[in-house]
Write a protein that holds these residues in place. Structure first.
Motif: not given
Length: 427
Positions: A292-309
């Motif tokens: 589950s955490v891996a799936a979350v990380c995969w979906r978030a891989r393109q957000v910027s580091a200063d994004d709350d996500h």
């Protein structure tokens, strides 16, 4: 009406005093009495000692810290004598040098000092580093607080059983957590080189640094053109550490791997999920958590580091790791701080949702229970030593604490980030 920061500061001081006195007046006397009955050896009992002695022998005398001879010397200092397999009550933990050899570089400034002096230095240093990690996690969480509120948060943290145990044992986790916090804070500030270098150094505790490194490397490759500096700094620093370790002790990775296998053989390597269910069901639940955490990380891989996500996913990775890591060590729960700070920062939004409210109450209960009960037992200890029989009460929530914190962070991500598929705005 919300309590003023001064009131929180007073509560923090009282709860911290209660926890520190609980350990010295209730928990430690119980352990000493139990050891006397069972005939268990008690030396310096410092988690730093095996790492320090192994580093000293390697750097000053060129000896192999993974060798059985050095392990025997470690036991003499740690337990007061070598362990005897013929004695059924002797501890199973051999206290061997089971760290990457490059931990010696961190401890190099101390190897010529008497260990008693090193202990004193480390106690105060780890306390200062814990306060630093609080400041870094607050910065990473983008939660700005007054100096009075910061003092209250820092004292509350110093009064948790996680920190009290870590300082009394001189646990290197309290040195590694600020490295991780610094790495995340620098990455959010777009200082990728410093971030990658700090994270590489944090791998002296691979069990808590590697999951975060996996997430951040995945994130880096989500936009490698703008994030290559982080990857390069991390890999280059790690290569330097491993290579320098090879110069000190040729073939050390093989010996380190053998030490890890031996460690898993003589210690009770159960995760919190194993402890709360069964080892078989715990493995299944661990696979679900990791997937589950891996799936979350995969979906978030393109957000910027200063994004709350990015902040919330990083907090999720750190918290979820505590569910599956094959050890129950309260001092590792310092990794819950970023998740706790984010939850406190967004308390109103979480409280508005019924499911989140229930999980938040469970998390708050698990966190408050040891502070209240430790203070109560400390008070009673001034009237009767019989209170030592209740030494376990403040520790009842030690194992389940990561579960509601992890669940609360995951719920926030589902409600405000992953479900909508949109980047989250900073509050």
């Amino acid at each position: 009406m919300r309590p003023a920061p001064a009131a929180w500061l007073l509560c923090a001081v009282l709860s911290a005093a209660g926890m520190w006195l609980y350990v010295s007046r209730v928990l430690v006397p119980h352990q000493k009495a139990e050891a006397a009955v069972l005939g268990n050896p008690r030396g310096n009992l410092s988690d730093l000692y095996p790492r320090w002695l192994g580093s000293r022998e390697l750097l000053l005398r060129g000896r192999d810290p993974y060798s059985s001879e050095v392990t025997r010397e470690i036991q003499i200092g740690y337990y007061g004598r070598p362990l005897d397999p013929a004695l059924p009550n002797d501890p199973h933990d051999q206290e061997a040098f089971a760290y990457p050899v490059y931990v010696a570089f961190l401890l190099a400034p101390t190897v010529r000092l008497p260990f008693a002096t090193v202990q004193d230095i480390m106690r105060w240093s780890l306390a200062a580093l814990t306060v630093l990690s609080v400041a870094l996690w607050l910065r990473a969480a983008n939660w700005r607080v007054s100096w009075l509120a910061f003092a209250a948060i820092a004292i509350f943290t110093l009064g948790t059983f996680w920190v009290v145990q870590g300082i009394r044992l001189q646990q290197l986790t309290l040195m590694v957590v600020p490295l991780i916090a610094g790495s995340v804070a620098l990455l959010i500030a777009n200082r990728q080189i410093g971030s990658g270098a700090l994270l590489a150094v944090a791998t002296v505790k691979p069990q808590i640094a590697v999951p975060l490194a996996a997430w951040l490397l995945l994130w880096s490759f989500g936009d490698v053109r703008s994030r290559w500096k982080f990857v390069s700094a991390f890999l280059l620093t790690l290569l330097v550490l491993v290579g320098a370790g090879e110069v000190l002790l040729p073939g050390w990775p093989r010996e380190f791997y053998a030490a890890l296998r031996a460690y898993r053989g003589y210690t009770r390597h159960l995760s919190p999920l194993d402890e709360l269910t069964t080892p078989k069901l715990g493995v299944v639940l661990a696979i679900v958590v990791i997937g589950s955490v891996a799936a979350v990380c995969w979906r978030a891989r393109q957000v910027s580091a200063d994004d709350d996500h990015f902040r919330w996913v990083t907090a999720l990775v750190l918290a979820a790791n505590l569910l599956v890591i094959p050890t129950v060590a309260p001092y590792n729960q310092l990794l819950l701080l970023p998740g706790i700070f984010l939850l406190l920062r967004g308390w109103k939004e979480n409280w508005a949702n019924r499911t989140s409210r229930i999980v938040l109450l469970l998390a708050a209960g698990c966190l408050i229970w040891p502070l209240l009960t430790a203070t109560l037992l400390t008070f009673i200890s001034f009237f009767t030593p019989a209170v030592q029989r209740l030494w376990q009460v403040p520790l009842w929530t030690s194992i389940p604490i990561p579960i509601p914190v992890t669940a609360s962070v995951a719920l926030w991500l589902y409600q405000y980030g992953l479900r909508s598929g949109r980047p989250m705005k900073t509050l």
